[in-house]
Every structure is written in structure tokens, then in C-alpha cells.
Design a protein around this motif. Structure first.
Motif, PDB file in Angstrom:
ATOM      1  N   ARG A 121     -17.710  18.934  17.236  1.00 57.79           N
ATOM      2  CA  ARG A 121     -16.851  20.005  17.733  1.00 57.79           C
ATOM      3  C   ARG A 121     -15.693  19.292  18.420  1.00 57.79           C
ATOM      4  NH1 ARG A 121     -16.537  25.373  18.717  1.00 57.79           N
ATOM      5  NH2 ARG A 121     -15.720  26.044  20.724  1.00 57.79           N
ATOM      6  N   ILE A 122     -14.474  19.541  17.933  1.00 52.45           N
ATOM      7  CA  ILE A 122     -13.274  18.859  18.415  1.00 52.45           C
ATOM      8  C   ILE A 122     -12.363  19.935  19.006  1.00 52.45           C
ATOM      9  CG2 ILE A 122     -11.325  17.419  17.762  1.00 52.45           C
ATOM     10  CD1 ILE A 122     -13.073  16.562  15.294  1.00 52.45           C
ATOM     11  N   MET A 123     -11.958  19.745  20.271  1.00 54.04           N
ATOM     12  CA  MET A 123     -11.258  20.811  20.982  1.00 54.04           C
ATOM     13  C   MET A 123     -10.038  20.309  21.737  1.00 54.04           C
ATOM     14  SD  MET A 123     -14.748  22.341  22.600  1.00 54.04           S
ATOM     15  CE  MET A 123     -15.396  20.685  22.740  1.00 54.04           C
ATOM     16  N   LEU A 124      -9.020  21.143  21.782  1.00 53.14           N
ATOM     17  CA  LEU A 124      -7.895  20.971  22.692  1.00 53.14           C
ATOM     18  C   LEU A 124      -8.015  22.124  23.684  1.00 53.14           C
ATOM     19  CD1 LEU A 124      -5.298  19.512  23.499  1.00 53.14           C
ATOM     20  CD2 LEU A 124      -4.069  21.091  21.991  1.00 53.14           C
ATOM     21  N   ASN A 125      -8.236  21.800  24.950  1.00 51.00           N
ATOM     22  CA  ASN A 125      -8.529  22.813  25.963  1.00 51.00           C
ATOM     23  C   ASN A 125      -7.480  22.821  27.069  1.00 51.00           C
ATOM     24  OD1 ASN A 125     -11.030  23.392  24.703  1.00 51.00           O
ATOM     25  ND2 ASN A 125     -11.962  21.669  25.731  1.00 51.00           N
ATOM     26  N   ARG A 126      -7.396  23.971  27.720  1.00 52.42           N
ATOM     27  CA  ARG A 126      -6.478  24.129  28.848  1.00 52.42           C
ATOM     28  C   ARG A 126      -7.185  24.929  29.936  1.00 52.42           C
ATOM     29  NH1 ARG A 126      -3.115  28.222  29.869  1.00 52.42           N
ATOM     30  NH2 ARG A 126      -3.420  29.069  27.776  1.00 52.42           N
ATOM     31  N   LEU A 127      -7.229  24.346  31.139  1.00 52.21           N
ATOM     32  CA  LEU A 127      -7.761  25.051  32.308  1.00 52.21           C
ATOM     33  C   LEU A 127      -6.587  25.408  33.213  1.00 52.21           C
ATOM     34  CD1 LEU A 127     -10.887  22.979  33.442  1.00 52.21           C
ATOM     35  CD2 LEU A 127     -10.879  25.312  32.570  1.00 52.21           C
ATOM     36  N   ILE A 128      -6.470  26.671  33.563  1.00 56.26           N
ATOM     37  CA  ILE A 128      -5.416  27.102  34.474  1.00 56.26           C
ATOM     38  C   ILE A 128      -5.780  26.645  35.894  1.00 56.26           C
ATOM     39  CG2 ILE A 128      -4.762  29.055  33.003  1.00 56.26           C
ATOM     40  CD1 ILE A 128      -6.314  30.879  34.957  1.00 56.26           C
ATOM     41  N   PRO A 129      -4.827  26.641  36.814  1.00 54.12           N
ATOM     42  CA  PRO A 129      -5.130  26.252  38.184  1.00 54.12           C
ATOM     43  C   PRO A 129      -6.283  27.079  38.761  1.00 54.12           C
ATOM     44  CG  PRO A 129      -2.772  26.341  37.880  1.00 54.12           C
ATOM     45  CD  PRO A 129      -3.396  26.900  36.625  1.00 54.12           C
ATOM     46  N   GLY A 130      -7.217  26.389  39.404  1.00 61.33           N
ATOM     47  CA  GLY A 130      -8.375  27.048  40.007  1.00 61.33           C
ATOM     48  C   GLY A 130      -9.521  27.308  39.052  1.00 61.33           C
ATOM     49  N   ALA A 131      -9.339  27.002  37.773  1.00 62.27           N
ATOM     50  CA  ALA A 131     -10.393  27.242  36.782  1.00 62.27           C
ATOM     51  C   ALA A 131     -11.306  26.017  36.679  1.00 62.27           C
ATOM     52  CB  ALA A 131      -9.787  27.557  35.421  1.00 62.27           C
ATOM     53  N   SER A 132     -12.515  26.267  36.160  1.00 63.80           N
ATOM     54  CA  SER A 132     -13.453  25.158  35.987  1.00 63.80           C
ATOM     55  C   SER A 132     -14.362  25.408  34.794  1.00 63.80           C
ATOM     56  CB  SER A 132     -14.305  24.974  37.243  1.00 63.80           C
ATOM     57  OG  SER A 132     -15.141  26.094  37.461  1.00 63.80           O
ATOM     58  N   VAL A 133     -14.931  24.313  34.309  1.00 68.18           N
ATOM     59  CA  VAL A 133     -16.039  24.359  33.358  1.00 68.18           C
ATOM     60  C   VAL A 133     -17.290  24.256  34.216  1.00 68.18           C
ATOM     61  CG1 VAL A 133     -17.194  23.141  31.477  1.00 68.18           C
ATOM     62  CG2 VAL A 133     -14.690  23.237  31.539  1.00 68.18           C
ATOM     63  N   GLY A 134     -18.202  25.194  34.071  1.00 63.72           N
ATOM     64  CA  GLY A 134     -19.400  25.201  34.896  1.00 63.72           C
ATOM     65  C   GLY A 134     -20.269  23.969  34.695  1.00 63.72           C
ATOM     66  N   LEU A 135     -21.022  23.626  35.719  1.00 61.53           N
ATOM     67  CA  LEU A 135     -21.929  22.492  35.663  1.00 61.53           C
ATOM     68  C   LEU A 135     -22.987  22.734  34.589  1.00 61.53           C
ATOM     69  CD1 LEU A 135     -22.771  19.803  37.012  1.00 61.53           C
ATOM     70  CD2 LEU A 135     -24.268  21.163  38.485  1.00 61.53           C
ATOM     71  N   HIS A 136     -23.136  21.766  33.680  1.00 63.06           N
ATOM     72  CA  HIS A 136     -24.113  21.884  32.608  1.00 63.06           C
ATOM     73  C   HIS A 136     -24.601  20.501  32.194  1.00 63.06           C
ATOM     74  CE1 HIS A 136     -20.251  21.301  30.579  1.00 63.06           C
ATOM     75  NE2 HIS A 136     -20.921  20.832  29.534  1.00 63.06           N
ATOM     76  N   THR A 137     -25.783  20.451  31.614  1.00 63.41           N
ATOM     77  CA  THR A 137     -26.392  19.203  31.168  1.00 63.41           C
ATOM     78  C   THR A 137     -26.316  19.126  29.656  1.00 63.41           C
ATOM     79  OG1 THR A 137     -27.914  19.214  33.037  1.00 63.41           O
ATOM     80  CG2 THR A 137     -28.525  17.842  31.153  1.00 63.41           C
ATOM     81  N   HIS A 138     -25.925  17.967  29.157  1.00 62.57           N
ATOM     82  CA  HIS A 138     -25.895  17.760  27.710  1.00 62.57           C
ATOM     83  C   HIS A 138     -27.292  17.345  27.257  1.00 62.57           C
ATOM     84  CE1 HIS A 138     -21.716  18.255  26.414  1.00 62.57           C
ATOM     85  NE2 HIS A 138     -21.492  18.115  27.703  1.00 62.57           N
ATOM     86  N   GLU A 139     -27.863  18.134  26.391  1.00 60.53           N
ATOM     87  CA  GLU A 139     -29.184  17.855  25.843  1.00 60.53           C
ATOM     88  C   GLU A 139     -29.051  17.779  24.330  1.00 60.53           C
ATOM     89  OE1 GLU A 139     -31.839  20.814  27.390  1.00 60.53           O
ATOM     90  OE2 GLU A 139     -31.463  20.200  29.455  1.00 60.53           O
ATOM     91  N   GLY A 140     -29.232  16.580  23.788  1.00 59.10           N
ATOM     92  CA  GLY A 140     -29.099  16.396  22.350  1.00 59.10           C
ATOM     93  C   GLY A 140     -27.680  16.137  21.899  1.00 59.10           C
ATOM     94  N   SER A 141     -26.754  15.995  22.838  1.00 56.26           N
ATOM     95  CA  SER A 141     -25.365  15.683  22.507  1.00 56.26           C
ATOM     96  C   SER A 141     -24.723  14.976  23.694  1.00 56.26           C
ATOM     97  CB  SER A 141     -24.577  16.952  22.164  1.00 56.26           C
ATOM     98  OG  SER A 141     -24.369  17.722  23.325  1.00 56.26           O
ATOM     99  N   SER A 142     -23.504  14.560  23.492  1.00 60.30           N
ATOM    100  CA  SER A 142     -22.706  13.967  24.562  1.00 60.30           C
ATOM    101  C   SER A 142     -21.343  14.645  24.538  1.00 60.30           C
ATOM    102  CB  SER A 142     -22.571  12.456  24.335  1.00 60.30           C
ATOM    103  OG  SER A 142     -21.929  12.203  23.101  1.00 60.30           O
ATOM    104  N   GLU A 143     -20.452  14.237  25.435  1.00 58.76           N
ATOM    105  CA  GLU A 143     -19.086  14.767  25.404  1.00 58.76           C
ATOM    106  C   GLU A 143     -18.118  13.703  25.880  1.00 58.76           C
ATOM    107  OE1 GLU A 143     -16.506  18.729  26.519  1.00 58.76           O
ATOM    108  OE2 GLU A 143     -18.419  18.429  27.535  1.00 58.76           O
ATOM    109  N   ILE A 144     -16.991  13.623  25.180  1.00 62.59           N
ATOM    110  CA  ILE A 144     -15.900  12.724  25.544  1.00 62.59           C
ATOM    111  C   ILE A 144     -14.698  13.604  25.861  1.00 62.59           C
ATOM    112  CG2 ILE A 144     -14.369  10.899  24.731  1.00 62.59           C
ATOM    113  CD1 ILE A 144     -16.715  10.296  22.664  1.00 62.59           C
ATOM    114  N   ILE A 145     -14.122  13.433  27.048  1.00 61.85           N
ATOM    115  CA  ILE A 145     -12.969  14.221  27.491  1.00 61.85           C
ATOM    116  C   ILE A 145     -11.822  13.283  27.815  1.00 61.85           C
ATOM    117  CG2 ILE A 145     -12.082  15.727  29.315  1.00 61.85           C
ATOM    118  CD1 ILE A 145     -14.928  16.874  29.571  1.00 61.85           C
ATOM    119  N   TYR A 146     -10.682  13.480  27.143  1.00 61.48           N
ATOM    120  CA  TYR A 146      -9.473  12.689  27.390  1.00 61.48           C
ATOM    121  C   TYR A 146      -8.427  13.608  28.017  1.00 61.48           C
ATOM    122  CZ  TYR A 146      -5.330   9.848  26.582  1.00 61.48           C
ATOM    123  OH  TYR A 146      -4.161   9.140  26.747  1.00 61.48           O
TER     124      TYR A 146
END
Length: 109
Positions: A34-59
Motif C-alpha cells: 500500500r503506497i500513499m501520499l498523505n496530508r495531515l492538517i494542523p492539529g491532526a494525528s494518526v492514532g496510536l496503533h501496532t503493526h502486526e504482520g506488516s511494517s511502515e516506512i514514512i518519509y
């Protein structure tokens, strides 16, 4: 293959992974990634979560943010990469006054 994120519609998802406010996502997915281009507005967040069976790379492309990684709070900015391996927990928090733009890859199992 070339992915042109300018041609992929932006989908706005409120409270992504239980986070605050909303995240705008342009994504491509197949059986391997899954390849994504994401945008978080000011004050927004990605909720705390655990990767199970995968990883994530964020640039980070634009802006800066706080990263919660296995209970530690870190700072990340444009040009840096956050890696969350399988079995680890993380969250991304835009605690600034400008949009946070980042590229993320999540390998699929």
C-alpha cells in the motif's frame, strides 16, 4: 510502473486509526504494498496503533511532526524517515500550524 499521485483522488478520512481531526490520503494498493501520499492538517494525528504482520516506512516531504514510537516521543521533519517495524507501535501528530505531507509504504502480508 509510474504512480502519479496528482491523478489519484484525495480521500479525506476522519479520525484515521483513532487519531484527531482528519487525514487526506492518495493511495495505490496491490497484493504486495500500500503506497500513499498523505496530508495531515494542523492539529491532526494518526492514532496510536501496532503493526502486526506488516511494517511502515514514512518519509516526510513537507513540515514537521511528533512521532510516538514504542512509548518514546520523537521529532521528525522534512527529509527524514520514520520506520515502524512489525510488532511495534507508533503514532504521527501534526503539532504545527501548517500541513504535514508525507509518503508512506506499508508492505502487505
Amino acid at each position: 510502473m509510474i504512480l502519479d499521485f496528482n491523478q489519484i483522488p484525495e480521500n479525506v478520512t476522519p479520525h484515521f486509526k483513532g487519531g484527531e481531526k482528519e487525514m487526506a490520503i492518495r493511495a495505490y494498493a496491490d497484493e504486495k504494498n500500500r503506497i500513499m501520499l498523505n496530508r495531515l492538517i494542523p492539529g491532526a494525528s494518526v492514532g496510536l496503533h501496532t503493526h502486526e504482520g506488516s511494517s511502515e516506512i514514512i518519509y516526510i516531504l513537507e513540515g514537521s511532526a511528533a512521532v510516538l514510537y514504542d512509548g518514546e516521543k520523537l521529532r521528525i521533519e522534512a527529509g527524514q524517515v520514520h520506520y515502524c517495524p512489525d510488532g511495534h507501535a507508533h503514532s504521527l501528530i501534526n503539532d504545527t500550524e501548517r500541513d504535514l505531507v508525507f509518503f508512506a509504504v506499508v508492505p502487505q502480508q
